[in-house]
Write a protein that holds these residues in place. Sequence first.
Motif, PDB file in Angstrom:
ATOM      1  N   VAL A  17      19.925  15.339 -40.621  1.00  0.00           N
ATOM      2  CA  VAL A  17      18.768  16.242 -40.561  1.00  0.00           C
ATOM      3  C   VAL A  17      19.071  17.442 -41.447  1.00  0.00           C
ATOM      4  N   ASP A  18      18.304  17.597 -42.500  1.00  0.00           N
ATOM      5  CA  ASP A  18      18.592  18.663 -43.463  1.00  0.00           C
ATOM      6  C   ASP A  18      17.307  19.148 -44.111  1.00  0.00           C
ATOM      7  N   ARG A  19      17.365  20.392 -44.610  1.00  0.00           N
ATOM      8  CA  ARG A  19      16.411  20.801 -45.621  1.00  0.00           C
ATOM      9  C   ARG A  19      16.818  20.079 -46.897  1.00  0.00           C
ATOM     10  N   LEU A  20      15.836  19.644 -47.701  1.00  0.00           N
ATOM     11  CA  LEU A  20      16.172  18.929 -48.937  1.00  0.00           C
ATOM     12  C   LEU A  20      16.758  19.933 -49.931  1.00  0.00           C
ATOM     13  N   ASP A  21      18.085  20.007 -49.961  1.00  0.00           N
ATOM     14  CA  ASP A  21      18.789  21.011 -50.756  1.00  0.00           C
ATOM     15  C   ASP A  21      20.079  20.391 -51.272  1.00  0.00           C
ATOM     16  N   GLN A  47      17.324   9.502 -42.005  1.00  0.00           N
ATOM     17  CA  GLN A  47      17.546  10.737 -42.755  1.00  0.00           C
ATOM     18  C   GLN A  47      16.256  11.541 -42.794  1.00  0.00           C
ATOM     19  N   VAL A  48      16.260  12.681 -42.084  1.00  0.00           N
ATOM     20  CA  VAL A  48      15.156  13.632 -42.153  1.00  0.00           C
ATOM     21  C   VAL A  48      15.494  14.650 -43.230  1.00  0.00           C
ATOM     22  N   ALA A  49      14.623  14.761 -44.232  1.00  0.00           N
ATOM     23  CA  ALA A  49      14.845  15.723 -45.321  1.00  0.00           C
ATOM     24  C   ALA A  49      13.579  16.555 -45.454  1.00  0.00           C
ATOM     25  N   SER A  50      13.552  17.707 -44.811  1.00  0.00           N
ATOM     26  CA  SER A  50      12.323  18.502 -44.805  1.00  0.00           C
ATOM     27  C   SER A  50      12.106  19.132 -46.183  1.00  0.00           C
ATOM     28  N   PRO A  51      10.860  19.196 -46.643  1.00  0.00           N
ATOM     29  CA  PRO A  51      10.560  19.717 -47.985  1.00  0.00           C
ATOM     30  C   PRO A  51      11.081  21.135 -48.160  1.00  0.00           C
ATOM     31  N   LEU A 111      12.687  10.185 -44.106  1.00  0.00           N
ATOM     32  CA  LEU A 111      11.516  10.921 -43.622  1.00  0.00           C
ATOM     33  C   LEU A 111      11.458  12.277 -44.320  1.00  0.00           C
ATOM     34  N   HIS A 112      10.603  12.380 -45.322  1.00  0.00           N
ATOM     35  CA  HIS A 112      10.477  13.638 -46.082  1.00  0.00           C
ATOM     36  C   HIS A 112       9.371  14.484 -45.449  1.00  0.00           C
ATOM     37  N   HIS A 113       9.648  14.958 -44.237  1.00  0.00           N
ATOM     38  CA  HIS A 113       8.676  15.745 -43.466  1.00  0.00           C
ATOM     39  C   HIS A 113       9.421  16.857 -42.733  1.00  0.00           C
ATOM     40  N   SER A 114       8.648  17.809 -42.256  1.00  0.00           N
ATOM     41  CA  SER A 114       9.144  18.753 -41.254  1.00  0.00           C
ATOM     42  C   SER A 114       8.614  18.295 -39.897  1.00  0.00           C
ATOM     43  N   TYR A 115       9.407  18.475 -38.860  1.00  0.00           N
ATOM     44  CA  TYR A 115       9.014  18.024 -37.524  1.00  0.00           C
ATOM     45  C   TYR A 115       9.129  19.179 -36.530  1.00  0.00           C
ATOM     46  N   PRO A 116       8.310  19.158 -35.475  1.00  0.00           N
ATOM     47  CA  PRO A 116       8.458  20.178 -34.428  1.00  0.00           C
ATOM     48  C   PRO A 116       9.779  20.004 -33.687  1.00  0.00           C
ATOM     49  N   THR A 117      10.205  21.065 -33.015  1.00  0.00           N
ATOM     50  CA  THR A 117      11.503  21.053 -32.333  1.00  0.00           C
ATOM     51  C   THR A 117      11.593  19.922 -31.317  1.00  0.00           C
ATOM     52  N   GLU A 118      10.496  19.625 -30.626  1.00  0.00           N
ATOM     53  CA  GLU A 118      10.517  18.549 -29.622  1.00  0.00           C
ATOM     54  C   GLU A 118      10.923  17.216 -30.248  1.00  0.00           C
ATOM     55  N   GLU A 119      10.376  16.918 -31.429  1.00  0.00           N
ATOM     56  CA  GLU A 119      10.708  15.654 -32.105  1.00  0.00           C
ATOM     57  C   GLU A 119      12.166  15.654 -32.587  1.00  0.00           C
TER      58      GLU A 119
END
Length: 470
Positions: free
Chosen positions: A276-280, A310-314, A351-359
């Motif tokens: 789980v990361d910011r895409l950086d 792999q969650v990579a938030s924009p 998963l190139h998204h941002s998700y709420p804390t619950e998810e």
Amino acid sequence: MDSGNYGKYDFIVVSNRLPVDRVAEDDGEGWRRSPGGLVTALAPVMSSSEGAWVGWHGAPDETVEPFEHDDTHLVPVPLSEEEVEFYYEGFSNATLWPLYHDVIAPPEFHRNWWDAYKAVNRRFAEATAAIAAEGATVWVQDYQLQLVPRLLRHLRPDLRIGFFNHIPFPPVEIFAQLPWRRQVLEGLLGADLVGFQRASDTSNFLRAVRRYTGSLIKQHFVELHDEAGRRECRADTFPISIDVARINELARRPDVVERSRQIREEVGDRTILLGVDRLDYTKGIGHRIKAYGELLEDGKLQVEDTVLIQVASPSRERVESYRLLRDDIEASVGRINGTFDTLGKTAIRYLHHSYPTEEMVALYLAADVMLVTALRDGMNLVAKEYVAARTGVDGALVLSEFTGASDHLRQAILVNPHDIDGLKERILQALNLPKGEATRRMRAMRRQILQNDVEHWSQTFLHALAAGRG
């Protein structure tokens, strides 16, 4: 400033962004509190004092009047489209960010970016000076605003000023590349207290101060002479943490637990590796994907049994280096999935998204192994969130030794992410950790985090700021 012209706010936080996001409502637009540990940590302080927060509201070329939200007076600082490009995307994130993260990407040095950085920092300082009560406490946050402490000291020598650097501070040999190194150091030394994530960051800062300002340093105190006369600036270490109570509460909530079960079902009840990361480019996402792909190639892992989520938030998508990084990561994921996917199973769920804390907490609960492979990170709160979410005292954390979190989570499986063979070994070690050892490691890490949450961090810093040398 004439005493009759002082503002009324006794405690002021200054950060690049205000702690709210604009949201659409039935009767127009409104504001919602931003997620994040800093906002949570400072909410009680804001409520118990005359608190104000100075920051940009997120939209360029727009002026918004100050307003109240959740017991806090919010003061929006306007930025033009050009200032967002030069001050924020340019100097903050294409000069300082790579420089402070060990030049993993080459920093760019442009004088017009520096000019914009100076102008915006001055605007933040002036907005703060205008609302601060006599003798107020001001806490400036992060690398975008390193000139604010000195500018504020010049405008209001009566204030008590703290600064916290959320990202690493580089070794002096790297910091030396910055053409405006002395001005940045003098900006920070305007504070009474400068805080860093790791002891090594504090020591890097003090070495740079000694080399480029010639100031006398005794232990953690820098002797200075400025508008306030003779004074001292203290530099010290205050590692940030997370809202442990919130993560714990979510991890026990029935709907979140049910969602974690659904996630496991959706991937075919396989062993889950999670990133789980910011895409950086500092996060080591490519190294992690390469190691996982090689384990599949070597036959050490099989796609029928294991999946990497792999969650990579924009992140900073207008900056060229970030666009290129996204292309590289997506190409790597495509190659591995093209090689190893079956009709029923995918090797990597990207998963190139941002998700709420619950998810996110549901993902933490679902994951058997958390992979944090940052190449350089001030702290890395994801590692701490994963540990806080493991209320069953199970799971395993593979953690880069180049994160601040590795100073505290010593029972994690520590790794040098540049060593792909070593990273592969650590992933296999985590997957095969005996249950008793996994429980022992997780229990020790949870104890550390429960005793040192984000409120403890903010209170420790503010007490040190209030106390001065005494």
